[in-house]
Design an enzyme around this catalytic site. Sequence first.
Site, PDB file in Angstrom:
ATOM      1  N   LYS A 194       4.539   8.903   8.820  1.00 30.97           N
ATOM      2  CA  LYS A 194       4.280   8.189  10.043  1.00 30.97           C
ATOM      3  C   LYS A 194       5.075   8.746  11.422  1.00 30.97           C
ATOM      4  CE  LYS A 194       1.131   4.859   8.423  1.00 30.97           C
ATOM      5  NZ  LYS A 194       1.349   4.307   6.921  1.00 30.97           N
ATOM      6  N   ASP A 240       9.359   3.339  -0.442  1.00 25.38           N
ATOM      7  CA  ASP A 240       8.321   3.806   0.294  1.00 25.38           C
ATOM      8  C   ASP A 240       8.526   3.425   1.706  1.00 25.38           C
ATOM      9  OD1 ASP A 240       6.028   4.726   1.528  1.00 25.38           O
ATOM     10  OD2 ASP A 240       4.403   3.561   0.317  1.00 25.38           O
ATOM     11  N   TYR A 260       0.875  -1.144   0.044  1.00 22.39           N
ATOM     12  CA  TYR A 260       0.171   0.009  -0.067  1.00 22.39           C
ATOM     13  C   TYR A 260       0.997   1.288  -0.036  1.00 22.39           C
ATOM     14  CZ  TYR A 260      -3.291   3.562   1.579  1.00 22.39           C
ATOM     15  OH  TYR A 260      -3.973   4.661   1.773  1.00 22.39           O
TER      16      TYR A 260
END
Length: 426
Positions: free
Chosen positions: A265, A237, A142
């Site tokens: 994050k 990523d 994702y």
Amino acid sequence: MSKNQQLFERAQRHIPGGVNSPVRAFGSVGGTPRFFERGQGAYVWDADGQRYIDYVGSWGPLIVGHAHPDVLEAVQAAAARGLSFGAPTEAEIELADRLCALLPSLQQVRLVSSGTEATMSALRLARGFTGRDKIVKFEGCYHGHADSLLVKAGSGLLTFGNPSSAGVPAAVAADTLVLPYNDVVQLEALFERLGDQIAAVIVEPFAGNMNLIRPSAEFVQAMRSLTERHGALLIYDEVMTGFRVGLDCAQGLHGVVPDLTTLGKVVGGGMPLAAFGGRADVMARLAPLGPVYQAGTLSGNPVAVAAGLATLELISAPGVFATLTERTTLLADGLNRLGRELDVPFCADSVGAMFGIYCAERVPTSYAEVTASNRERFNRFFHAMLDLGVYLAPSAFEAGFVSTVHSDDDIEATLEAARSALRQVK
Ligand SMILES: *Cc1c(COP(=O)(O)O)cnc(C)c1O
């Protein structure tokens, strides 16, 4: 009716599905989502006053726990000086300097407000830099919800991607090629056939959005060498893995220098902040220096930057990551032991301060293997743990996170709860 249930009913009146991000609705595990009132350290309290040991940590950002005094102090001080200017501030330079010092692959970095923005911008930059349109992603990874990335594999070998969400134009999805994670043979075949059209390969360097899946050393090496040979960019990523699997991130553990990296994050310490960066010659294509447009009203927001800097400062202290990794290993080892002891198909794995729990005989290596795990048993395990005061991610396909303030006692209590939960679901 519990307060959580009342709130969930009320939420659904004016918020689609009652939530502002789908997984929060407990759709996968069933039952009523918990509405949280407060978090402190390793714990959260819901609207009914129930306390949980928290292994979600806002899906990764809270690596120093909830409401860490140093982070709060930094945020409060920054907020008092002004919430936003839409103009440069010195703290942004400090954060950029710090990120470039921590990651050798970063020569330049730009701050944005979400992981989705970071990956979307990195892809546009890769396309603008290479003059090519196609990108490669892997099944189960994702990368946020930009159109190009909400794509699943088409039917048959080496076909073009299909939208995995309504509203994504087929033409956009067709430029995204989707391959199985850890499949070196298919990756080589794809580059053989379309190598001169591929702008970038984007990958979760440890996958954390299909539970936790490790890449093989051969897969890591193939991504680096094939992209290099064919003039495509390799995008790590690290929105989840960045400062979560180690201070030098997944790329440090792999010994790989990607062309571009996305962060989010942990880097925002619980505030909306993310980043993308990498090679100076690539980043120089970005506006205002180059022709690739990218912008943001709240980019580099001073309050978010303060939270990120304070968090990075805390986890950079000597020994912090070693302890975090040890505690997370303690948890995973304990869970593995329980699976064997109680003779249930149940196991765990961890990298740095992230872990996976699998209702399966052994740790999976691909999306196909993860989805073959026993979801129904996971859901019952999840609810048993919830009743025992342990908050895990409400889905069999998400990783879990340990913070610097989870104590050995918290891990011990979690393993006790898991023993009892596993007995119930056996
Ligand atoms: C969470 C995540 C994103 C998206 O970040 P948001 O801040 O939710 O937009 C992108 N990539 C990975 C690997 C993630 O885990």
